[in-house]
Each structure stands twice: as structure tokens, then as C-alpha cells.
Write a protein that holds these residues in place. Sequence first.
Motif, PDB file in Angstrom:
ATOM      1  N   ASP A 239     -49.796  -1.281 -67.269  1.00 49.88           N
ATOM      2  CA  ASP A 239     -48.921  -2.281 -67.883  1.00 49.88           C
ATOM      3  C   ASP A 239     -48.211  -1.749 -69.124  1.00 49.88           C
ATOM      4  OD1 ASP A 239     -51.210  -2.078 -69.321  1.00 49.88           O
ATOM      5  OD2 ASP A 239     -51.738  -4.200 -69.285  1.00 49.88           O
ATOM      6  N   THR A 240     -48.405  -0.462 -69.410  1.00 51.27           N
ATOM      7  CA  THR A 240     -47.730   0.133 -70.564  1.00 51.27           C
ATOM      8  C   THR A 240     -46.916   1.356 -70.143  1.00 51.27           C
ATOM      9  OG1 THR A 240     -49.697   1.468 -71.076  1.00 51.27           O
ATOM     10  CG2 THR A 240     -49.500  -0.670 -72.186  1.00 51.27           C
ATOM     11  N   LEU A 241     -46.479   1.386 -68.894  1.00 51.80           N
ATOM     12  CA  LEU A 241     -45.748   2.551 -68.408  1.00 51.80           C
ATOM     13  C   LEU A 241     -44.436   2.774 -69.144  1.00 51.80           C
ATOM     14  CD1 LEU A 241     -46.338   2.350 -64.544  1.00 51.80           C
ATOM     15  CD2 LEU A 241     -47.553   3.708 -66.254  1.00 51.80           C
ATOM     16  N   ASP A 242     -43.884   1.719 -69.743  1.00 53.91           N
ATOM     17  CA  ASP A 242     -42.646   1.885 -70.492  1.00 53.91           C
ATOM     18  C   ASP A 242     -42.836   2.811 -71.683  1.00 53.91           C
ATOM     19  OD1 ASP A 242     -41.345   0.227 -68.756  1.00 53.91           O
ATOM     20  OD2 ASP A 242     -41.492  -1.559 -70.013  1.00 53.91           O
ATOM     21  N   ALA A 243     -44.097   2.973 -72.097  1.00 57.06           N
ATOM     22  CA  ALA A 243     -44.387   3.835 -73.245  1.00 57.06           C
ATOM     23  C   ALA A 243     -44.495   5.302 -72.861  1.00 57.06           C
ATOM     24  CB  ALA A 243     -45.683   3.383 -73.923  1.00 57.06           C
ATOM     25  N   SER A 244     -44.263   5.617 -71.583  1.00 56.06           N
ATOM     26  CA  SER A 244     -44.429   7.001 -71.139  1.00 56.06           C
ATOM     27  C   SER A 244     -43.495   7.952 -71.867  1.00 56.06           C
ATOM     28  CB  SER A 244     -44.204   7.102 -69.624  1.00 56.06           C
ATOM     29  OG  SER A 244     -42.882   6.678 -69.294  1.00 56.06           O
ATOM     30  N   GLY A 245     -42.347   7.462 -72.295  1.00 56.66           N
ATOM     31  CA  GLY A 245     -41.419   8.317 -73.014  1.00 56.66           C
ATOM     32  C   GLY A 245     -41.863   8.663 -74.423  1.00 56.66           C
ATOM     33  N   GLU A 246     -42.908   7.998 -74.897  1.00 59.04           N
ATOM     34  CA  GLU A 246     -43.385   8.254 -76.254  1.00 59.04           C
ATOM     35  C   GLU A 246     -44.344   9.431 -76.317  1.00 59.04           C
ATOM     36  OE1 GLU A 246     -45.074   4.651 -77.701  1.00 59.04           O
ATOM     37  OE2 GLU A 246     -43.300   3.448 -77.232  1.00 59.04           O
ATOM     38  N   VAL A 247     -44.837   9.888 -75.189  1.00 56.78           N
ATOM     39  CA  VAL A 247     -45.762  11.009 -75.173  1.00 56.78           C
ATOM     40  C   VAL A 247     -45.121  12.190 -74.439  1.00 56.78           C
ATOM     41  CG1 VAL A 247     -47.748   9.454 -75.178  1.00 56.78           C
ATOM     42  CG2 VAL A 247     -46.902  10.355 -73.008  1.00 56.78           C
ATOM     43  N   VAL A 248     -45.625  13.375 -74.749  1.00 62.37           N
ATOM     44  CA  VAL A 248     -45.187  14.585 -74.054  1.00 62.37           C
ATOM     45  C   VAL A 248     -46.337  15.033 -73.164  1.00 62.37           C
ATOM     46  CG1 VAL A 248     -44.391  16.958 -74.268  1.00 62.37           C
ATOM     47  CG2 VAL A 248     -43.678  15.246 -75.951  1.00 62.37           C
ATOM     48  N   PRO A 249     -46.218  14.870 -71.851  1.00 58.69           N
ATOM     49  CA  PRO A 249     -47.330  15.184 -70.938  1.00 58.69           C
ATOM     50  C   PRO A 249     -47.376  16.662 -70.562  1.00 58.69           C
ATOM     51  CG  PRO A 249     -45.528  14.253 -69.685  1.00 58.69           C
ATOM     52  CD  PRO A 249     -45.076  14.275 -71.130  1.00 58.69           C
ATOM     53  N   ALA A 250     -47.607  17.533 -71.541  1.00 54.62           N
ATOM     54  CA  ALA A 250     -47.641  18.972 -71.280  1.00 54.62           C
ATOM     55  C   ALA A 250     -49.029  19.446 -70.889  1.00 54.62           C
ATOM     56  CB  ALA A 250     -47.155  19.734 -72.511  1.00 54.62           C
ATOM     57  N   ASP A 251     -49.927  18.519 -70.584  1.00 53.97           N
ATOM     58  CA  ASP A 251     -51.288  18.872 -70.175  1.00 53.97           C
ATOM     59  C   ASP A 251     -51.448  18.946 -68.672  1.00 53.97           C
ATOM     60  OD1 ASP A 251     -50.820  16.103 -70.098  1.00 53.97           O
ATOM     61  OD2 ASP A 251     -52.939  15.629 -70.264  1.00 53.97           O
ATOM     62  N   VAL A 252     -50.459  18.526 -67.924  1.00 55.10           N
ATOM     63  CA  VAL A 252     -50.528  18.533 -66.468  1.00 55.10           C
ATOM     64  C   VAL A 252     -49.245  19.165 -65.935  1.00 55.10           C
ATOM     65  CG1 VAL A 252     -49.540  16.218 -66.239  1.00 55.10           C
ATOM     66  CG2 VAL A 252     -51.024  17.096 -64.435  1.00 55.10           C
ATOM     67  N   LEU A 253     -49.357  19.885 -64.812  1.00 56.64           N
ATOM     68  CA  LEU A 253     -48.241  20.707 -64.347  1.00 56.64           C
ATOM     69  C   LEU A 253     -47.305  19.973 -63.397  1.00 56.64           C
ATOM     70  CD1 LEU A 253     -50.088  24.112 -63.872  1.00 56.64           C
ATOM     71  CD2 LEU A 253     -48.909  23.204 -65.888  1.00 56.64           C
ATOM     72  N   ASP A 254     -47.111  18.691 -63.631  1.00 57.39           N
ATOM     73  CA  ASP A 254     -46.093  17.957 -62.881  1.00 57.39           C
ATOM     74  C   ASP A 254     -44.716  18.497 -63.245  1.00 57.39           C
ATOM     75  OD1 ASP A 254     -48.100  16.355 -61.850  1.00 57.39           O
ATOM     76  OD2 ASP A 254     -47.842  14.794 -63.362  1.00 57.39           O
ATOM     77  N   ALA A 255     -43.774  18.352 -62.320  1.00 55.93           N
ATOM     78  CA  ALA A 255     -42.418  18.831 -62.574  1.00 55.93           C
ATOM     79  C   ALA A 255     -41.778  18.040 -63.715  1.00 55.93           C
ATOM     80  CB  ALA A 255     -41.576  18.707 -61.309  1.00 55.93           C
ATOM     81  N   TRP A 256     -40.945  18.697 -64.485  1.00 57.31           N
ATOM     82  CA  TRP A 256     -40.231  18.032 -65.573  1.00 57.31           C
ATOM     83  C   TRP A 256     -38.968  17.346 -65.060  1.00 57.31           C
ATOM     84  CZ3 TRP A 256     -35.205  19.535 -66.330  1.00 57.31           C
ATOM     85  CH2 TRP A 256     -34.819  20.751 -65.754  1.00 57.31           C
ATOM     86  N   PHE A 257     -38.552  17.686 -63.841  1.00 55.72           N
ATOM     87  CA  PHE A 257     -37.307  17.183 -63.261  1.00 55.72           C
ATOM     88  C   PHE A 257     -37.610  16.142 -62.180  1.00 55.72           C
ATOM     89  CE2 PHE A 257     -38.597  21.190 -61.302  1.00 55.72           C
ATOM     90  CZ  PHE A 257     -38.733  20.835 -59.968  1.00 55.72           C
ATOM     91  N   PRO A 258     -36.656  15.315 -61.805  1.00 51.15           N
ATOM     92  CA  PRO A 258     -36.876  14.319 -60.750  1.00 51.15           C
ATOM     93  C   PRO A 258     -36.817  14.944 -59.371  1.00 51.15           C
ATOM     94  CG  PRO A 258     -34.618  14.172 -61.535  1.00 51.15           C
ATOM     95  CD  PRO A 258     -35.310  15.182 -62.425  1.00 51.15           C
ATOM     96  N   PRO A 259     -37.292  14.236 -58.353  1.00 47.00           N
ATOM     97  CA  PRO A 259     -37.152  14.737 -56.978  1.00 47.00           C
ATOM     98  C   PRO A 259     -35.681  14.846 -56.586  1.00 47.00           C
ATOM     99  CG  PRO A 259     -38.704  12.893 -57.095  1.00 47.00           C
ATOM    100  CD  PRO A 259     -37.992  12.947 -58.411  1.00 47.00           C
ATOM    101  N   ALA A 260     -35.444  15.478 -55.449  1.00 47.91           N
ATOM    102  CA  ALA A 260     -34.072  15.617 -54.953  1.00 47.91           C
ATOM    103  C   ALA A 260     -33.402  14.245 -54.876  1.00 47.91           C
ATOM    104  CB  ALA A 260     -34.075  16.275 -53.587  1.00 47.91           C
ATOM    105  N   PRO A 261     -32.105  14.164 -55.184  1.00 54.03           N
ATOM    106  CA  PRO A 261     -31.411  12.865 -55.165  1.00 54.03           C
ATOM    107  C   PRO A 261     -31.577  12.111 -53.849  1.00 54.03           C
ATOM    108  CG  PRO A 261     -30.039  14.530 -56.201  1.00 54.03           C
ATOM    109  CD  PRO A 261     -31.230  15.258 -55.660  1.00 54.03           C
ATOM    110  N   ALA A 262     -31.544  12.809 -52.728  1.00 50.36           N
ATOM    111  CA  ALA A 262     -31.681  12.121 -51.438  1.00 50.36           C
ATOM    112  C   ALA A 262     -33.072  11.490 -51.304  1.00 50.36           C
ATOM    113  CB  ALA A 262     -31.436  13.097 -50.293  1.00 50.36           C
ATOM    114  N   ALA A 263     -34.088  12.147 -51.855  1.00 46.45           N
ATOM    115  CA  ALA A 263     -35.434  11.590 -51.794  1.00 46.45           C
ATOM    116  C   ALA A 263     -35.528  10.322 -52.632  1.00 46.45           C
ATOM    117  CB  ALA A 263     -36.448  12.628 -52.279  1.00 46.45           C
TER     118      ALA A 263
END
Length: 593
Positions: A239-263
Motif C-alpha cells: 500500500d506504499t508502492l508510490d514511495a518506491s521512487g524515494e529509495v534507490v534499490p541498488a541491492d537487487v539486480l533488477d533491470a533499471w530500464f522498463p521492458p520492451a514497449p510491446a511487452a
Amino acid sequence: MTTDQQLPGTSAAGSLVAPGVEELELRMSSEADVEWIGRLRHEVYARELGQHAPNDAGLLTDDLDGSNVYIVAVHHGRPAGFISVTPPWAGRFSIDRHLRRDEHPALCEDGLFEIRILAVDPGLRGGMIGRLLMYAALRWVAGHGGRGIVALGRVELLPMYLELGLASTGTAVRSGAAGFQLLTGDVAELTDRTLRRHGTLLRELAQTVRWGLEVPFLPGDEMCAHGGASVEALGRGFDTLDASGEVVPADVLDAWFPPAPAAVAALTRGLDWIARTSPPVRADGLVEEIARRRGLPESALAVGAGSSDLIFRAFRGWLDASSRVLLIDPSYGEYAHVVERVIGCRADRFPLHRAEGWRIDPERLARVLRKRYDLVVIVNPNNPTGVHADAARLRRVMEDAPAGTRFWIDETYAGYVGAGQTLEPYAAEAGNAVVCTSLSKMYALSGLRAAYLTAPAPIAAELRRWTPPWAVSLPAQIAAVNALRDPAYYASRWAQTAVLRAELAAALAEVDENLSVSESVANFVLLTLPGGGLTASRLVERCRRRGVFLRDLSPMSPAFEGRTVRIAVRDAAANARVAVTVAEALRAPLGMA
């Protein structure tokens, strides 16, 4: 070692009585503790035990003090006792003065730490202080990647050490007037035993004892520790996902970019229908797309909900308690967890070394393989070292390996290396290799979970039989198919990742000339702190308080010496924030969070 002369009692319910823990603090030693530690050592080991000759200064020190880690107990504000741990990166143990390692196999294990000195003030014995110091040492060792401990235990106190879970090798050692036995223990087994026997008490003590160590008082659950604390910090209820922009998630190797536009478009356009609709049972469309894009036969493929899904299914089908497995160390922790904690079989380590650039030496690996293993796990490029081994050289090692050796090659980050470095074609035809390929990290689909493995047709068919229906969700199948259809988009994003990675590494290197910063071939960098100062754990803690999340690599392997953090590549603004935050954390006084 020495400790309390009297063991704590037990209540009728069987839990330990815990006298003397009021106002008890356990913490790492400081410079102010050096003198009283030396005086207590002299009182116990010279005057009381006669192991050393008394001296006029009343202080006992030795040449290992600069390498030892001291954990101290403070009771009502006064020193109460201490325990010392000698880590493997010290280069030698106190035991080496008495025994030859090559004559004692227990002393040759990888990930071995020595618990060397345990002393409690004579006026405070008979309570819990000695045992809590032992427990603190165990937690510290576990928090720094230790897999085994070794100690010299006083003969008079042998029953207590055995009750704690240590095992005597039967080797006797004499030092001055004191007699000792060589004791060993497996860190995971000792932890499990302690929690089974005294978990209730420890949970109570967690509310009472002031804990100043860099590892949690209580171990985590049975799951493998991963990154992702940055997401968990947003709350379990989402319920606080809007706050995701307040943290820098450099602890996990998820991509920094979005998926392909078609996806993204396919998911957004039909989200209401996708959410309520069951996916194709066997993900045949995804399998067809993978085969087409990778030039592989469909019969050589099996898909899953992320690489962990495939690891758990495959390993539990192939291995049992009698199996022998070789793991690269350091490497992705999920493999050791599944092999040792879930399946319970033996795992040997093939150690990598910082001085050698964390590289796998193919010739040395080939020699080790002569011991004959049922399964050999290689993550390539490796996580968390970020080093890639040439595919052609690995292939030659596999081709020459003893019959019956199966290789599991994890190519989660292979897309960052470039064309021609995948072993998927070899795995599809050879009988001794399986390649696991995650679509989560490289294709920005971590939240959807999609992966596949390439293997000889009979092995792939075996995995498909072990796969439950609807294993890969409909959103994951749709997104993965569309992502695979846009290789140009991802190639540009991977190239941009390399630029961002270099910029991040340069910014971190400018923070302090004493820092060691190394780029991986993937989407992260490693930052190693100089010895004797701030530890990786403290750096991570300080940055986290500022909303920047990094990954402490200490629990993964003692090879990191408690000094290395992994930092995932983010976008340019987030990378700049990481560098500024690291600089602020390093400037803060050592005693501050």
C-alpha cells in the motif's frame, strides 16, 4: 578456550534459565577495551590456568591480536568477558602453532574460522555470559560466510562444548599446564541445534540483551538470503508502492530500464482479461518463441517461473543426501542453500581469489573434477564477482570431465557479454550439461518471473514432467514472448547499462582513493573498503538510513572479508545519488550509524 565453570540450569519446561543477563550488552570491541581484555586474559590464562607464565605488567597479548576479532560482554556497564574469532583472511590460526593442517583434514576445510579465546570475569561465572559469547561468535562467523569453526577446548569443559554441538576430533593438545582437545563444528548445524534447543529463550533474550554486532541476533528463516530489502522496506501490504521512487534499490539486480514497449503495451492493453484468465498450461507459445530466437530445438527446452523454480525442481529430482556437488565460491547463494539446506547433500567449494581477479582457472578446475562430482554448478558471468569465463574454455573442461559429471551453467547475465558466449547449443546436444537462462533480469521481467533451461531432450522432458500445470503465469508468458521479439531494444539497453556502469564506477572511485571499485561485465559494480575501518555491513546500514540500498556480500563468502558491497546499476540520477550517499556514509564518524 575457557568459560563459565558452572553450566546454567534448566527449568521444568526444558528451557534454559538465564540469570545475569540484566543490563547485558554484547558488542564488538573498541580501542578502549584493549587493556582490560589483556588483563582478563592474563588473569585467566596465566594465573588461573597456567597456560602462560605470569608477567609483571599483568597483560597477555600475542602476535595474532591484530588479526583477531573480539566480541565483548558488558554487564551493568562493566566489562564481563570476551571471545575472540580468527577469520580465515588472517592467513593463520593459533592452532597452527600446535598442529599441522595437512595432518588434520578438519583444518583444511574452506570457510573455516577459529574461535580462539573465551574468558569470563571470575565473579560473573555461572550464568549465561559465556554461552551468549559463544552464540555471538557463531552469529558473527555465519554473518561473514563461515561454514565451519575450529577451536581448542579445555578438557575439563569438554562436556559443555559437546552439549553445545561441537565435536571432538580426539586430538589432544598441551599448552603450558592446560590440556585441550581439538573441536570442530558446522556453522549451519550448530545454528539449527541452538534454535531447536533454545529458540524460545533466544527470542526472549532478543528483547533483553543489547546487541551491538553487525549481524542480527536471531538467524533468518530457512530461505536463502537475497537482496530486495529495498522493496520490503515499502511494506508487506503493497500500500506504499508510490514511495518506491524515494529509495534507490541498488541491492537487487533488477533491470533499471522498463521492458520492451510491446511487452508493456500488451500487458496494459489487456490487463483486466489477463488477470482473470488462466495461462496456457505448458507455455507452448513461449517455448516456440525461445526456440525460434535462440536457434534451439523445442525438445531441448523447459520453462519455469524464474530460475529459482527450475533450480528447485531440477536439483531435487537429480540429487539426494549421498550426492556430491561442486560449487564455485563465491557465487549465487541459492545453489548452496538448495544443495545443503534443502536436499542435505555434500557440497565442496572451488574457491576463487580476489588476488586472481575472481577468475576461474580452467586447468585448476579440471584437476578438481577428477574427484568425481554428480553435479558442478557454474554461474557465468558469475554473480556476485561479475567475472565471465570464456565459453570455449569452459566447454573444453566439460568435454574432458569424468563420465557421470553433470554441469549446470547459469547464464542469467550472459546477455551483457555479447554473442557467441552462450553454451546453450552445446547443452542441447551434449549429454552432460544444462544451461539455465533467466528472462527476469536481462529482459526487465523480474516481477513476472520467467526462465528456461536448455538440455538434452531426455533431460528437458524429465523437467517438463516435474513441472506443475500453469507454472508460468499468463502475464509472464505474454511479456516474455513480446520481449524476445524485440532484440534491438534490449541490445541498446544493455549497451547503455555498460555506459552507466562505467560512470557509476568512476564516481565511486572519486569518493575515496582508499576504496577499491571494480566493474563487472553485468549490471553491477563491487566496492571494497580498506581493512581496519568501516565494514561492509555498517556502510550498508548507513546508506539504508538515507534511502539507498546496497548489498553486503559478507554472508555469501568469507572471501569478501566483510569489506565488499555489490551495487546494482540504476539510471544516471540514481547512480549519482548512490555515490553521494556512499561519500556521506564514509565521512560519518565510526561510532555513528
